[in-house]
Structure formats: C-alpha cells, structure tokens
Design a protein around this motif. Structure first.
Motif, PDB file in Angstrom:
ATOM      1  N   LEU A 215     -15.589   7.711 -30.202  1.00 56.87           N
ATOM      2  CA  LEU A 215     -16.448   7.669 -29.017  1.00 56.87           C
ATOM      3  C   LEU A 215     -15.891   6.614 -28.065  1.00 56.87           C
ATOM      4  O   LEU A 215     -15.622   5.487 -28.482  1.00 56.87           O
ATOM      5  N   VAL A 216     -15.710   7.000 -26.791  1.00 56.32           N
ATOM      6  CA  VAL A 216     -15.254   6.043 -25.776  1.00 56.32           C
ATOM      7  C   VAL A 216     -16.324   5.972 -24.695  1.00 56.32           C
ATOM      8  O   VAL A 216     -16.674   6.996 -24.095  1.00 56.32           O
ATOM      9  N   SER A 217     -16.860   4.781 -24.454  1.00 49.42           N
ATOM     10  CA  SER A 217     -17.869   4.632 -23.407  1.00 49.42           C
ATOM     11  C   SER A 217     -17.393   3.593 -22.392  1.00 49.42           C
ATOM     12  O   SER A 217     -16.419   2.877 -22.629  1.00 49.42           O
ATOM     13  N   GLY A 218     -18.089   3.537 -21.275  1.00 49.74           N
ATOM     14  CA  GLY A 218     -17.703   2.611 -20.209  1.00 49.74           C
ATOM     15  C   GLY A 218     -18.527   2.910 -18.976  1.00 49.74           C
ATOM     16  O   GLY A 218     -19.115   3.993 -18.856  1.00 49.74           O
ATOM     17  N   ASP A 219     -18.553   1.947 -18.061  1.00 50.53           N
ATOM     18  CA  ASP A 219     -19.349   2.118 -16.844  1.00 50.53           C
ATOM     19  C   ASP A 219     -18.777   3.233 -15.974  1.00 50.53           C
ATOM     20  O   ASP A 219     -17.618   3.631 -16.128  1.00 50.53           O
ATOM     21  N   VAL A 220     -19.585   3.670 -15.019  1.00 47.11           N
ATOM     22  CA  VAL A 220     -19.106   4.617 -14.006  1.00 47.11           C
ATOM     23  C   VAL A 220     -17.886   4.010 -13.305  1.00 47.11           C
ATOM     24  O   VAL A 220     -17.917   2.856 -12.891  1.00 47.11           O
ATOM     25  N   GLY A 221     -16.802   4.797 -13.221  1.00 48.58           N
ATOM     26  CA  GLY A 221     -15.605   4.334 -12.516  1.00 48.58           C
ATOM     27  C   GLY A 221     -14.737   3.385 -13.302  1.00 48.58           C
ATOM     28  O   GLY A 221     -13.808   2.796 -12.741  1.00 48.58           O
ATOM     29  N   SER A 222     -14.995   3.230 -14.600  1.00 47.10           N
ATOM     30  CA  SER A 222     -14.208   2.267 -15.381  1.00 47.10           C
ATOM     31  C   SER A 222     -12.867   2.837 -15.818  1.00 47.10           C
ATOM     32  O   SER A 222     -11.996   2.094 -16.267  1.00 47.10           O
ATOM     33  N   GLY A 223     -12.698   4.143 -15.735  1.00 48.44           N
ATOM     34  CA  GLY A 223     -11.385   4.736 -16.040  1.00 48.44           C
ATOM     35  C   GLY A 223     -11.379   5.653 -17.256  1.00 48.44           C
ATOM     36  O   GLY A 223     -10.304   5.951 -17.790  1.00 48.44           O
TER      37      GLY A 223
ATOM     38  N   ALA B 253     -11.546  -1.712 -25.290  1.00 51.82           N
ATOM     39  CA  ALA B 253     -11.853  -2.599 -26.419  1.00 51.82           C
ATOM     40  C   ALA B 253     -12.149  -1.757 -27.657  1.00 51.82           C
ATOM     41  O   ALA B 253     -12.804  -0.715 -27.570  1.00 51.82           O
ATOM     42  N   ASP B 254     -11.656  -2.222 -28.785  1.00 49.83           N
ATOM     43  CA  ASP B 254     -11.848  -1.525 -30.056  1.00 49.83           C
ATOM     44  C   ASP B 254     -13.054  -2.138 -30.775  1.00 49.83           C
ATOM     45  O   ASP B 254     -12.984  -3.273 -31.252  1.00 49.83           O
ATOM     46  N   CYS B 255     -14.164  -1.399 -30.809  1.00 53.73           N
ATOM     47  CA  CYS B 255     -15.364  -1.921 -31.491  1.00 53.73           C
ATOM     48  C   CYS B 255     -15.263  -1.729 -32.997  1.00 53.73           C
ATOM     49  O   CYS B 255     -16.026  -2.333 -33.749  1.00 53.73           O
ATOM     50  N   GLY B 256     -14.377  -0.838 -33.438  1.00 46.74           N
ATOM     51  CA  GLY B 256     -14.158  -0.661 -34.870  1.00 46.74           C
ATOM     52  C   GLY B 256     -14.818   0.586 -35.424  1.00 46.74           C
ATOM     53  O   GLY B 256     -15.314   1.438 -34.696  1.00 46.74           O
ATOM     54  N   ASP B 257     -14.770   0.671 -36.766  1.00 45.93           N
ATOM     55  CA  ASP B 257     -15.356   1.821 -37.461  1.00 45.93           C
ATOM     56  C   ASP B 257     -16.865   1.667 -37.559  1.00 45.93           C
ATOM     57  O   ASP B 257     -17.386   0.551 -37.629  1.00 45.93           O
ATOM     58  N   MET B 258     -17.548   2.820 -37.609  1.00 40.44           N
ATOM     59  CA  MET B 258     -18.985   2.818 -37.920  1.00 40.44           C
ATOM     60  C   MET B 258     -19.149   2.511 -39.408  1.00 40.44           C
ATOM     61  O   MET B 258     -18.287   2.870 -40.203  1.00 40.44           O
ATOM     62  N   PRO B 259     -20.229   1.852 -39.832  1.00 42.62           N
ATOM     63  CA  PRO B 259     -21.366   1.443 -39.013  1.00 42.62           C
ATOM     64  C   PRO B 259     -21.211   0.058 -38.361  1.00 42.62           C
ATOM     65  O   PRO B 259     -22.009  -0.294 -37.514  1.00 42.62           O
ATOM     66  N   GLY B 260     -20.154  -0.697 -38.746  1.00 40.68           N
ATOM     67  CA  GLY B 260     -20.038  -2.059 -38.219  1.00 40.68           C
ATOM     68  C   GLY B 260     -19.845  -2.104 -36.717  1.00 40.68           C
ATOM     69  O   GLY B 260     -20.251  -3.060 -36.048  1.00 40.68           O
ATOM     70  N   ALA B 261     -19.228  -1.033 -36.170  1.00 39.61           N
ATOM     71  CA  ALA B 261     -18.895  -1.024 -34.742  1.00 39.61           C
ATOM     72  C   ALA B 261     -20.125  -1.142 -33.856  1.00 39.61           C
ATOM     73  O   ALA B 261     -20.066  -1.700 -32.758  1.00 39.61           O
ATOM     74  N   VAL B 262     -21.228  -0.636 -34.336  1.00 36.01           N
ATOM     75  CA  VAL B 262     -22.382  -0.479 -33.449  1.00 36.01           C
ATOM     76  C   VAL B 262     -22.919  -1.832 -32.951  1.00 36.01           C
ATOM     77  O   VAL B 262     -23.405  -1.933 -31.820  1.00 36.01           O
ATOM     78  N   VAL B 263     -22.779  -2.873 -33.757  1.00 33.73           N
ATOM     79  CA  VAL B 263     -23.301  -4.180 -33.329  1.00 33.73           C
ATOM     80  C   VAL B 263     -22.391  -4.847 -32.301  1.00 33.73           C
ATOM     81  O   VAL B 263     -22.799  -5.754 -31.593  1.00 33.73           O
ATOM     82  N   ARG B 264     -21.131  -4.366 -32.224  1.00 34.89           N
ATOM     83  CA  ARG B 264     -20.196  -4.925 -31.225  1.00 34.89           C
ATOM     84  C   ARG B 264     -20.167  -4.086 -29.955  1.00 34.89           C
ATOM     85  O   ARG B 264     -19.492  -4.424 -28.994  1.00 34.89           O
ATOM     86  N   TRP B 265     -20.899  -3.012 -29.925  1.00 36.32           N
ATOM     87  CA  TRP B 265     -20.833  -2.004 -28.860  1.00 36.32           C
ATOM     88  C   TRP B 265     -21.729  -2.420 -27.690  1.00 36.32           C
ATOM     89  O   TRP B 265     -22.943  -2.278 -27.734  1.00 36.32           O
ATOM     90  N   GLN B 266     -21.107  -2.917 -26.621  1.00 37.99           N
ATOM     91  CA  GLN B 266     -21.891  -3.389 -25.468  1.00 37.99           C
ATOM     92  C   GLN B 266     -22.600  -2.246 -24.745  1.00 37.99           C
ATOM     93  O   GLN B 266     -23.644  -2.442 -24.135  1.00 37.99           O
TER      94      GLN B 266
ATOM     95  N   VAL C 186     -30.600   2.345 -29.535  1.00 36.85           N
ATOM     96  CA  VAL C 186     -29.756   1.734 -30.575  1.00 36.85           C
ATOM     97  C   VAL C 186     -29.837   0.212 -30.472  1.00 36.85           C
ATOM     98  O   VAL C 186     -29.938  -0.490 -31.487  1.00 36.85           O
ATOM     99  N   LYS C 187     -29.814  -0.294 -29.228  1.00 33.71           N
ATOM    100  CA  LYS C 187     -29.920  -1.750 -29.047  1.00 33.71           C
ATOM    101  C   LYS C 187     -31.250  -2.274 -29.587  1.00 33.71           C
ATOM    102  O   LYS C 187     -31.308  -3.346 -30.200  1.00 33.71           O
ATOM    103  N   LYS C 188     -32.325  -1.498 -29.345  1.00 33.30           N
ATOM    104  CA  LYS C 188     -33.639  -1.908 -29.860  1.00 33.30           C
ATOM    105  C   LYS C 188     -33.623  -1.962 -31.382  1.00 33.30           C
ATOM    106  O   LYS C 188     -34.176  -2.894 -31.996  1.00 33.30           O
ATOM    107  N   LEU C 189     -32.998  -0.965 -31.996  1.00 34.46           N
ATOM    108  CA  LEU C 189     -32.933  -0.930 -33.462  1.00 34.46           C
ATOM    109  C   LEU C 189     -32.163  -2.142 -33.987  1.00 34.46           C
ATOM    110  O   LEU C 189     -32.574  -2.775 -34.969  1.00 34.46           O
TER     111      LEU C 189
END
Lengths: 232, 223
Positions: free
Chosen positions: A29-37, A186-199, A205-208
């Motif tokens: 999964l690759v995420s990023g703001d609008v216009g980030s590339g 940025a490489d957040c890593g493998d799930m499930p550990g990646a999710v806590v580094r995922w801005q 998910v953030k609430k959880l």
C-alpha cells in the motif's frame, strides 16, 4: 521476483520526489497527500516515465500491468463489448464479473464512472500479472465494489501488487505499507508493525491505535477484531 | 427546500422528495442513478416529466456550483488561473475584483502553489481541488459535488467537510462512497435501481442499511 527503486528522483521547481526501496511479492500500500507524486511513482515503476536520476529494476517480472487512476484513460473501444475484446476477453464474462447492468452494445463512455471503473478493473483482474500497479483502484467504486476488488486481490496467487490509494475504509490484506512524506517515499514496514508508523493511516485506524488496539490487518475483519478486542 | 415531484428521466423515477437546507449525502450502488440525480439538481439535465425546484425556482435560474465525477470533464481552460477566474468572468465581474477573488480563493483552498500550473499537468486530486475552488468562488446558493472525496487524502477530506459548512451555500448535495463522510451530513438519500429507497437523517437511514456494506464501520464497531 522483486521491484527495486534505486535512488529515484523526479520533480520540477515546485515539487520533487525521491524513492528508494525494494518491493518483494505481496500486497503493498502506498499513500500520500494530494499531489505528493503517487501517480508519478506508479508511472516510473511501470517504466512509462523515466526518472531524472536513479533506476527502476524489474527483476524476474515478465508481465506487468498499470491501472491508471482514471478508468476513462484506458478506454479504446466504442462499446462495452469492443472494450472487453480489446483486452482479448469475452464481453459477457467481463460484464458478469464486473456486476454491472449493461449490454455489450452500451457505449463505454456512457457508463457512470463507477460502472466504468468496475468494467476496467474486471478486465485488469481477469489475468495474472507478476507486477500489478493499481493507481486509486477504489475511487468511484461503491462499497460492494471495493469489497469485490479486495476479494480479487486477496485471491492473487503471487506476484507483486502495489496499490496507490486514498481509501479510508475498505482494504485488502495488506502486507507492506509505504507512504510519501516530505517529498520522499518512506518505508513503514511489514504489517502489523507498519500501521503504528503510518502517518496517513485512516482516522478509524488512528483511533484504534490511540486506544491501544492496533489492528493486525487492515481488512474489514482485521478492523472488527481490533475494535472488538478487550483492552488490556 | 429542493423538491422533486413526479420525476422521470432515463432510468430515474422519483415520485416525491424534499431536501431541506444543509449538507445532504447521496449514496448507493454504482449505476443506481446518483450522478443523474445530481445533474437534475444542478439543472444540467432536465427531466422528461415532472419538476425539480430549488426554493420554488428552476435549477437553471439558481446559482449552482457543480463538480463532475470525471475530473477532466470539469476543465474548460488550460491554466489553473483561467479555470478559477472563469465563473467570475462569465458574470462580467471587473478584472481587478476577479484577480483578488482568485487569489483569496486559492489561499482559502490551500492551492496557491498551483497558481501558474497548466490544468493537464495536475494530479487527479489537484484537478478536483481546482474544480472545487471554481465551484466555491462564485459563492453559489447550491453546491453539488459528485464523489470529489474519492480523489482526496484524509486531511483534505476533513478540510472539505469543514469548508462546505463555511461556504455559505444553503444546500450542499454530495455523492460519496465514504460512509463515514456520509454519516457526518445533515441528511442522507439512498438511491438504488433508479429510485430513492431511503431518505432522512443519517441516524434514521443508516440503521436501515445495517446489513449492507453501506453501513459505516465506525457505527458497526464503535471505537
């Protein structure tokens, strides 16, 4: 099989992107703001756009597919049947798979955007590719459509799948998370550990995570398990 | 109120519907008629029979801001500046006032960095932000947005929800496939098979969809 981004750079006076990393088989999964590339990165991964510097190495990847963010960019047939045949696919089978209420004679560009996206994704997902790049596959899809795409991706036997998306709720079983932050991949890593580094994690998910119930998976089942987990 | 009375258009059939001022979310399956519904609200399409009225006036006699679900179909001009200025220029707004409004709108929307860009060089999300700005800049009475949020990141979606409230538009009607967003609206319309199946507040409508994928995750599993 692997996709290597070796110190890629791209940009112009107002915007730039650097990317470095290795994509192994699995669902990324690759995420990023609008216009980030994100779309630019997808084009470079597919070899449709040359980086300013650095290289993309597609190692042991004989077959590749890039699905554009806008399904209308893929349309080459006037009718739904022509469009399906341009992918060398049986129109009736594609229409059934897409779950849309149209005939082969329907003009492809008269479909609603959600119907067109379903038709396009049914064509893409009818074949196996070693590298499958999906730019915003969930945009315009209704909730059952998103679940259908996730089910198809979860069934993929192997290969590298990279999903570039703003989706906030419905995900397939993601193995690895990346995000574009500060003009860099940025490489957040493998799930499930990646999710806590995922801005760019979705608000739910953030609430959880904030309540000590970090999800083990981003699938609806994973979110349900985390939400229902007893806080320890 | 926005009223639908005995509407028949393509496969859409609505006997009667009234939408009160506020933010109305329109949800439903792909191909159910949501975009057609929005085009009737906007006056882009006219029904074969029946009437749509916005506070008693035809939509075409009302100031309306509209964003198409196909980002490229919003684009009339080659540059961001011309695109944003166009609603004001079409009204013969004086040049100096137009320039001021364009700059102020870009600052409000957080897109000043796009000022000198060509429309075709923008990303999908950026095209939608410009289309939103062009819809906002004329301060319309009615804002109609067709799935804009599917091209925006979470922060932009949250910003958009706030901006819609602050826009001054009496009516905001938006299609969305993000059920969490739909849950934040004042009213909810669920369309399926060319007809309005449910209409009311989110609190009234969503429980009727509890066994479907349209039920918001945060309602299904409160955190």
């Amino acid at each position: 099989m692997r996709l290597v981004l070796d110190h890629l750079t791209m940009g112009h006076q107002l915007w730039s992107l650097t990317a470095n990393g290795i994509f192994f088989p699995g669902v990324h999964l690759v995420s990023g703001d609008v216009g980030s590339g994100k779309s630019t990165l997808a084009l470079m991964m597919a070899g449709l756009l040359a980086p300013e510097s650095g290289t993309v190495i597609r190692d042991d990847i004989p077959q590749m597919m890039l699905s554009f963010q806008f399904p209308e960019y893929h349309v080459t047939g006037l009718s739904v049947a022509e469009e399906c045949r341009s992918w060398d696919l049986d129109p009736d089978a594609v229409i059934r798979s897409a779950g849309i209420d149209v005939t082969g004679e329907t003009a492809a560009l008269s479909l609603s955007r959600g119907e067109l996206k379903r038709l396009h994704l049914a064509c893409v997902l009818a074949r196996d590719y070693d590298l499958l790049l999906l730019d915003e596959p969930f945009s315009s899809l209704d909730c059952p459509g998103k679940e259908w795409v996730c089910g198809q991706l979860n069934k993929r036997a192997g290969g590298i799948t990279v999903i570039f998306t703003h989706e906030q709720s419905i995900f397939p079983d993601i193995d690895h998370i990346w995000e574009i932050v500060g003009e860099e991949l940025a490489d957040c890593g493998d799930m499930p550990g990646a999710v806590v580094r995922w801005q760019h994690a979705p608000p739910l998910v953030k609430k959880l995570i904030c309540t000590g119930r970090s999800p083990l998976a981003l699938t609806p089942e994973g979110i349900r398990e985390a939400a229902c987990r007893t806080r320890g | 109120m926005i009223t639908f009375d005995n509407i028949r258009y393509r496969h859409l059939a609505i006997d009667t519907l009234a939408i009160a001022p506020g933010v109305t979310s329109v949800i439903g399956p792909n191909g159910s008629g949501k975009s057609t519904f929005l085009k009737l609200c906007a006056g882009i399409a006219e029904p074969d029979c029946g009437t749509v009225l916005v506070d008693g006036c035809a939509p075409r006699e009302t100031e309306i801001g509209y964003v198409n679900e196909f980002p490229d179909r919003n684009i009339l001009f080659s540059t961001v500046t011309d695109e944003l200025a166009s609603p004001l220029r079409f009204r013969h707004t004086p040049c100096r006032e137009t320039d001021r409004s364009v700059r102020a709108c870009m600052e409000t929307m957080g897109i000043t960095r796009l000022l000198d860009r060509n429309m075709q060089d923008l990303s999908g999300g950026e095209k939608i932000l410009v289309a939103l700005a062009a819809a906002f800049i004329g301060r319309p009475r009615v804002l109609i947005l067709d799935e804009c949020d599917s091209h925006l990141d979470a922060d932009r979606c949250a910003w958009l929800n706030t901006a819609l409230r602050a826009s001054g538009a009496g009516y905001v009607i938006r299609c969305t496939q993000q059920m969490e967003t739909a849950a934040e609206g004042d009213h909810l319309v669920y369309i399926e098979g060319g007809g309005v199946v449910h209409a009311g507040t989110p609190a009234a409508v969503f429980p009727l969809l509890a066994d479907t994928p349209f039920y918001p995750f945060s309602w299904r599993w409160p955190v």
